[in-house]
Write a protein that holds these residues in place. Structure first.
Motif, mmCIF file in Angstrom:
data_model
loop_
_atom_site.group_PDB
_atom_site.id
_atom_site.type_symbol
_atom_site.label_atom_id
_atom_site.label_comp_id
_atom_site.label_asym_id
_atom_site.label_seq_id
_atom_site.Cartn_x
_atom_site.Cartn_y
_atom_site.Cartn_z
ATOM 1 N N GLY A 61 0.790 -1.228 0.000
ATOM 2 C CA GLY A 61 0.000 0.000 0.000
ATOM 3 C C GLY A 61 0.818 1.271 0.000
ATOM 4 N N ALA A 62 1.669 1.480 1.003
ATOM 5 C CA ALA A 62 2.400 2.740 1.132
ATOM 6 C C ALA A 62 3.431 2.907 0.022
ATOM 7 C CB ALA A 62 3.086 2.797 2.495
ATOM 8 N N THR A 63 4.117 1.827 -0.336
ATOM 9 C CA THR A 63 5.151 1.916 -1.374
ATOM 10 C C THR A 63 4.546 2.270 -2.719
ATOM 11 O OG1 THR A 63 6.413 0.243 -0.201
ATOM 12 C CG2 THR A 63 7.032 0.676 -2.476
ATOM 13 N N THR A 64 3.489 1.585 -3.094
ATOM 14 C CA THR A 64 2.884 1.867 -4.398
ATOM 15 C C THR A 64 2.219 3.231 -4.418
ATOM 16 O OG1 THR A 64 0.891 0.667 -3.724
ATOM 17 C CG2 THR A 64 2.526 -0.540 -5.002
ATOM 18 N N LEU A 65 1.707 3.673 -3.273
ATOM 19 C CA LEU A 65 1.103 5.002 -3.224
ATOM 20 C C LEU A 65 2.154 6.083 -3.459
ATOM 21 C CD1 LEU A 65 -1.566 6.464 -2.688
ATOM 22 C CD2 LEU A 65 -0.886 6.636 -0.304
ATOM 23 N N VAL A 66 3.310 5.955 -2.840
ATOM 24 C CA VAL A 66 4.389 6.937 -3.030
ATOM 25 C C VAL A 66 4.887 6.898 -4.471
ATOM 26 C CG1 VAL A 66 6.769 7.487 -2.379
ATOM 27 C CG2 VAL A 66 5.085 6.957 -0.621
ATOM 28 N N GLU A 67 5.086 5.686 -5.016
ATOM 29 C CA GLU A 67 5.558 5.576 -6.395
ATOM 30 C C GLU A 67 4.570 6.194 -7.370
ATOM 31 O OE1 GLU A 67 6.223 1.438 -6.992
ATOM 32 O OE2 GLU A 67 8.156 1.437 -5.961
ATOM 33 N N MET A 68 3.286 5.990 -7.143
ATOM 34 C CA MET A 68 2.300 6.545 -8.066
ATOM 35 C C MET A 68 2.245 8.062 -7.965
ATOM 36 S SD MET A 68 0.397 6.180 -10.567
ATOM 37 C CE MET A 68 0.632 4.451 -10.732
ATOM 38 N N PHE A 69 2.401 8.608 -6.756
ATOM 39 C CA PHE A 69 2.411 10.066 -6.652
ATOM 40 C C PHE A 69 3.650 10.672 -7.288
ATOM 41 C CE2 PHE A 69 -0.974 9.736 -3.381
ATOM 42 C CZ PHE A 69 -1.862 10.620 -3.989
ATOM 43 N N VAL A 70 4.779 9.983 -7.236
ATOM 44 C CA VAL A 70 5.977 10.453 -7.946
ATOM 45 C C VAL A 70 5.714 10.441 -9.454
ATOM 46 C CG1 VAL A 70 8.371 9.868 -8.517
ATOM 47 C CG2 VAL A 70 7.610 9.825 -6.143
ATOM 48 N N PHE A 71 5.113 9.354 -9.944
ATOM 49 C CA PHE A 71 4.791 9.255 -11.369
ATOM 50 C C PHE A 71 3.810 10.346 -11.785
ATOM 51 C CE2 PHE A 71 2.017 7.478 -14.689
ATOM 52 C CZ PHE A 71 2.951 7.349 -15.699
ATOM 53 N N LEU A 72 2.750 10.533 -11.003
ATOM 54 C CA LEU A 72 1.772 11.579 -11.319
ATOM 55 C C LEU A 72 2.386 12.967 -11.200
ATOM 56 C CD1 LEU A 72 -1.425 10.137 -9.635
ATOM 57 C CD2 LEU A 72 -0.898 10.233 -12.070
ATOM 58 N N GLY A 73 3.380 13.130 -10.313
ATOM 59 C CA GLY A 73 4.076 14.409 -10.210
ATOM 60 C C GLY A 73 4.848 14.735 -11.481
ATOM 61 N N PHE A 74 5.559 13.741 -12.026
ATOM 62 C CA PHE A 74 6.254 13.959 -13.302
ATOM 63 C C PHE A 74 5.256 14.285 -14.408
ATOM 64 C CE2 PHE A 74 9.829 11.344 -11.536
ATOM 65 C CZ PHE A 74 10.772 12.347 -11.619
ATOM 66 N N LEU A 75 4.143 13.616 -14.406
ATOM 67 C CA LEU A 75 3.109 13.868 -15.413
ATOM 68 C C LEU A 75 2.532 15.276 -15.252
ATOM 69 C CD1 LEU A 75 1.928 12.119 -17.654
ATOM 70 C CD2 LEU A 75 0.020 11.658 -16.145
ATOM 71 N N ALA A 76 2.318 15.699 -14.020
ATOM 72 C CA ALA A 76 1.776 17.032 -13.765
ATOM 73 C C ALA A 76 2.766 18.110 -14.190
ATOM 74 C CB ALA A 76 1.426 17.177 -12.286
ATOM 75 N N VAL A 77 4.052 17.889 -13.962
ATOM 76 C CA VAL A 77 5.065 18.861 -14.394
ATOM 77 C C VAL A 77 5.039 18.993 -15.924
ATOM 78 C CG1 VAL A 77 7.556 19.267 -14.553
ATOM 79 C CG2 VAL A 77 6.535 18.613 -12.381
ATOM 80 N N GLY A 78 4.923 17.865 -16.627
ATOM 81 C CA GLY A 78 4.834 17.926 -18.089
ATOM 82 C C GLY A 78 3.584 18.636 -18.560
ATOM 83 N N LEU A 79 2.468 18.396 -17.891
ATOM 84 C CA LEU A 79 1.219 19.064 -18.254
ATOM 85 C C LEU A 79 1.295 20.556 -17.952
ATOM 86 C CD1 LEU A 79 -1.608 18.563 -19.329
ATOM 87 C CD2 LEU A 79 -2.353 18.197 -16.978
ATOM 88 N N LEU A 80 1.900 20.920 -16.826
ATOM 89 C CA LEU A 80 2.071 22.332 -16.493
ATOM 90 C C LEU A 80 2.971 23.025 -17.505
ATOM 91 C CD1 LEU A 80 1.470 24.565 -14.410
ATOM 92 C CD2 LEU A 80 3.561 23.867 -13.232
ATOM 93 N N TYR A 81 4.039 22.357 -17.934
ATOM 94 C CA TYR A 81 4.926 22.915 -18.950
ATOM 95 C C TYR A 81 4.169 23.144 -20.262
ATOM 96 C CZ TYR A 81 8.752 23.250 -22.294
ATOM 97 O OH TYR A 81 9.581 23.655 -23.296
ATOM 98 N N ALA A 82 3.357 22.174 -20.653
ATOM 99 C CA ALA A 82 2.571 22.322 -21.888
ATOM 100 C C ALA A 82 1.572 23.463 -21.753
ATOM 101 C CB ALA A 82 1.851 21.016 -22.212
#
Length: 140
Positions: free
Chosen positions: A110-131
């Motif tokens: 639970g905790a490990t996958t939650l942190v990994e997914m938020f890191v992944f979504l963070g990279f995605l959000a940075v790309g979306l913000l840049y666009a």
């Protein structure tokens, strides 16, 4: 023992592999050969049975029934590439979300996958913000 076995030495351990294991691969290989032969026979029959009457009109390239005019080069705007790139980003995001949801339900992850997914979504959000800051998302 009635079935045939194959002994393979791996380090200091003996591994016994059943003959049925290799038989299943032979079935897959046989089906692949039959498939290739089927396609080859179909193409060969088409080549032998079709009429061959080349004319200049048949040899001319066309696009949607319209005669070609001008050069073959056309300018393509970069924004179409950017839209395709953004689509690929979100398609990959959805591909990663489905397995994550199944692993997240397993105990101990639970905790490990939650942190990994938020890191992944963070990279995605940075790309979306840049666009968004570049004005790529504005449809004109």
């Amino acid at each position: 023992m009635s079935e045939q076995t194959v002994v393979v030495a791996a380090d200091a351990h003996n591994v016994v592999v059943s003959a049925d294991y290799f038989q299943s691969y032979s079935v897959v290989g046989l089906l692949a050969v039959i498939g290739v032969l089927f396609v080859a026979v179909a193409f060969g029959a088409g080549r032998l049975l079709r009429p061959v009457v080349p004319t200049p009109e048949k040899l001319m390239t066309y696009e949607c029934g319209v005669d070609p005019v001008g050069e073959g080069w056309a300018h393509t705007q970069v924004r179409y590439y950017v839209y395709a790139f953004l689509y690929v980003i979100f398609a990959i995001d959805s591909i990663f979300l489905f397995p994550w949801a199944t692993v997240f339900a397993d105990p101990g992850y639970g905790a490990t996958t939650l942190v990994e997914m938020f890191v992944f979504l963070g990279f995605l959000a940075v790309g979306l913000l840049y666009a968004y800051k570049k004005g790529v998302l504005a449809w004109t």
